[in-house]
Design a protein around this motif. Sequence first.
Motif, PDB file in Angstrom:
ATOM      1  N   THR A  51       5.467  -5.601   7.324  1.00 15.67           N
ATOM      2  CA  THR A  51       5.679  -4.925   8.602  1.00 15.67           C
ATOM      3  C   THR A  51       4.843  -3.655   8.688  1.00 15.67           C
ATOM      4  OG1 THR A  51       7.536  -3.705   7.677  1.00 15.67           O
ATOM      5  CG2 THR A  51       8.048  -5.780   8.796  1.00 15.67           C
ATOM      6  N   ASP A  52       4.361  -3.184   7.592  1.00 15.54           N
ATOM      7  CA  ASP A  52       3.607  -1.939   7.530  1.00 15.54           C
ATOM      8  C   ASP A  52       2.143  -2.211   7.840  1.00 15.54           C
ATOM      9  OD1 ASP A  52       4.390   0.865   5.963  1.00 15.54           O
ATOM     10  OD2 ASP A  52       2.244   0.448   6.073  1.00 15.54           O
ATOM     11  N   PRO A  53       1.457  -1.306   8.604  1.00 16.07           N
ATOM     12  CA  PRO A  53       0.030  -1.530   8.880  1.00 16.07           C
ATOM     13  C   PRO A  53      -0.815  -1.585   7.613  1.00 16.07           C
ATOM     14  CG  PRO A  53       0.734   0.649   9.622  1.00 16.07           C
ATOM     15  CD  PRO A  53       1.964  -0.094   9.265  1.00 16.07           C
ATOM     16  N   CYS A  54      -0.388  -0.819   6.582  1.00 15.17           N
ATOM     17  CA  CYS A  54      -1.094  -0.904   5.298  1.00 15.17           C
ATOM     18  C   CYS A  54      -0.082  -1.434   4.301  1.00 15.17           C
ATOM     19  CB  CYS A  54      -1.587   0.482   4.879  1.00 15.17           C
ATOM     20  SG  CYS A  54      -3.345   0.681   5.127  1.00 15.17           S
TER      21      CYS A  54
ATOM     22  N   LEU B 205       2.397  -2.386   1.621  1.00 16.09           N
ATOM     23  CA  LEU B 205       2.604  -1.942   0.260  1.00 16.09           C
ATOM     24  C   LEU B 205       3.484  -2.945  -0.463  1.00 16.09           C
ATOM     25  CD1 LEU B 205       3.532   1.794   0.890  1.00 16.09           C
ATOM     26  CD2 LEU B 205       1.283   0.859   0.385  1.00 16.09           C
ATOM     27  N   PRO B 206       3.240  -3.134  -1.736  1.00 16.29           N
ATOM     28  CA  PRO B 206       4.155  -4.030  -2.460  1.00 16.29           C
ATOM     29  C   PRO B 206       5.540  -3.408  -2.519  1.00 16.29           C
ATOM     30  CG  PRO B 206       2.602  -2.968  -3.961  1.00 16.29           C
ATOM     31  CD  PRO B 206       2.202  -2.574  -2.580  1.00 16.29           C
TER      32      PRO B 206
ATOM     33  N   ASP C 218       5.164  -5.960   1.670  1.00 19.04           N
ATOM     34  CA  ASP C 218       5.925  -5.606   2.871  1.00 19.04           C
ATOM     35  C   ASP C 218       4.977  -5.759   4.045  1.00 19.04           C
ATOM     36  OD1 ASP C 218       7.391  -2.443   4.025  1.00 19.04           O
ATOM     37  OD2 ASP C 218       7.203  -4.413   4.953  1.00 19.04           O
TER      38      ASP C 218
ATOM     39  N   SER D   1       5.180   8.205  -8.745  1.00 15.90           N
ATOM     40  CA  SER D   1       5.410   7.224  -7.686  1.00 15.90           C
ATOM     41  C   SER D   1       6.579   7.576  -6.782  1.00 15.90           C
ATOM     42  CB  SER D   1       5.649   5.850  -8.311  1.00 15.90           C
ATOM     43  OG  SER D   1       5.718   4.873  -7.308  1.00 15.90           O
TER      44      SER D   1
ATOM     45  N   ARG E  43       8.907  -2.386  -4.497  1.00 19.12           N
ATOM     46  CA  ARG E  43       8.762  -1.622  -5.718  1.00 19.12           C
ATOM     47  C   ARG E  43       8.970  -2.390  -7.006  1.00 19.12           C
ATOM     48  NH1 ARG E  43      11.326   4.091  -5.017  1.00 19.12           N
ATOM     49  NH2 ARG E  43      13.100   3.107  -4.013  1.00 19.12           N
ATOM     50  N   THR E  44       8.196  -1.999  -8.005  1.00 23.29           N
ATOM     51  CA  THR E  44       8.305  -2.582  -9.339  1.00 23.29           C
ATOM     52  C   THR E  44       9.111  -1.623 -10.195  1.00 23.29           C
ATOM     53  OG1 THR E  44       6.051  -3.402  -9.041  1.00 23.29           O
ATOM     54  CG2 THR E  44       6.942  -3.473 -11.272  1.00 23.29           C
TER      55      THR E  44
ATOM     56  N   VAL F  24       6.945  11.060  -3.923  1.00 21.10           N
ATOM     57  CA  VAL F  24       6.482  11.015  -2.531  1.00 21.10           C
ATOM     58  C   VAL F  24       7.424  10.216  -1.651  1.00 21.10           C
ATOM     59  CG1 VAL F  24       4.030  11.436  -2.930  1.00 21.10           C
ATOM     60  CG2 VAL F  24       4.900   9.088  -3.077  1.00 21.10           C
ATOM     61  N   ARG F  25       8.097   9.215  -2.229  1.00 18.32           N
ATOM     62  CA  ARG F  25       8.893   8.299  -1.424  1.00 18.32           C
ATOM     63  C   ARG F  25      10.354   8.665  -1.345  1.00 18.32           C
ATOM     64  NH1 ARG F  25       8.268   1.760  -1.308  1.00 18.32           N
ATOM     65  NH2 ARG F  25      10.079   1.351   0.009  1.00 18.32           N
TER      66      ARG F  25
END
Lengths: 103, 218, 95
Positions: free
Chosen positions: B7-10, B12-13, B5, B149, B15-16, B152-153
Amino acid sequence: MRGYHDIGGSLSGPIPRTELPWLDWEKRVEAIRNLLGDSTRRVISLDEMRRGFESFGPEKYRKLSFYRRRLEAMIDILEEKGVLTRAELAAAVENSVQEPGET
Amino acid sequence: MAERDTTDPCPLPLRTAYTAQESLVVEDDAGNAEAARITTILEGMLVAKGLLAKGEADQEIEKIETPGLHLGARLVARAWVDPDFRNRLLADGKLAAAELGMKVGEAQLVVVENTPDVHNLIVCTLCSCYPRSILGQPPSWYISKTYRSRAVREPRTVLHEFGLDIPEAVRVRVHDSNADMRYLVLPMPPAETVGRHEIDLAGLVSRDMLIGTAVLQR
Amino acid sequence: MPLFHAGERIRVLDLGKAGHVRIPAYVRGHVGTVVQFCGVFLNPEDLAIGNAGGRVVGCYRVEFLQTDLWTDYSEYPDDTLVTEIYEHWMEPAHG
């Protein structure tokens, strides 16, 4: 730089609800780690064990059960520190299998 | 392979998807037998090398089997009947637990309080940190990769799967136990605690309430 | 003397470190609010490689808005996430 264990937010799928029993060997793994990490020994800290399973590769991390991961990480760290070798351990395990009378 | 992804500053893949089996690997009989054999041999080698005393692991096993829900429930019940203890528990969980004769082995126990405005949920995304010295072993689902996983999301979806729907007016606060603190949720008390014995109140507390995936039916 | 105080806005750095780190990827680069100072601890990054003689580092609980952390978290704007961040991974955030 993201470890394969660093999975916050990256997985989807069901949360299994079966309660697994806590087996003797699993308790023993935890007990041994606690003892080896205590202030009299400091052979394997919790952080070193974590580094252990964060370094043995994504395949092993994916395939092994929770306590097996900890057992394998402990063995890796012990080998790294020269306490034992995997070969030595494997040989001892094989000998034990060949002598079923021993406990 | 999952895409990133960007667009995020860090980044992230995306989701798997994991199956239940991938999320929580369960040993079969052969796997358990093999692991038990290796562990026994390992212990023997460590004793031979003078790193463990004979029988020491058995003693440590007895020690780690002792804590459990009953200790957490006692802390909660005391906090429910004694507002000053509750304040001390929220300020310093380790010190407060010591008042009841409980030794917290971890660096600190942070007790987070559920209120009519806030619902707390505990997770350790990086491994499985849990207040083991008080509560014993975490539930299997807590160490599963999908709980670690997803909590948190998408905490509300996870809670819904546990049969708990948090109203919109209540905010959900997730605690990722990633470093030296360990967490315990102080659930909201029953409507009436006056005149009730602590032991009875402790009996109302479930392990899942202390993690945040259940609440007391009030 | 802790460097950061409760209520302060901080940004989590991405130090690009290999090896054992305890800062989850999903918070790196994000801005949050310090909840409390947890104390000083031996750095797990040092402990993981057997170095127990390093400097201690401050640790803080930092709170983030879920809507900031995840691009698909929009329905509950008050939901938050709190996690522990070591001081050397933090810088002040302004605005």
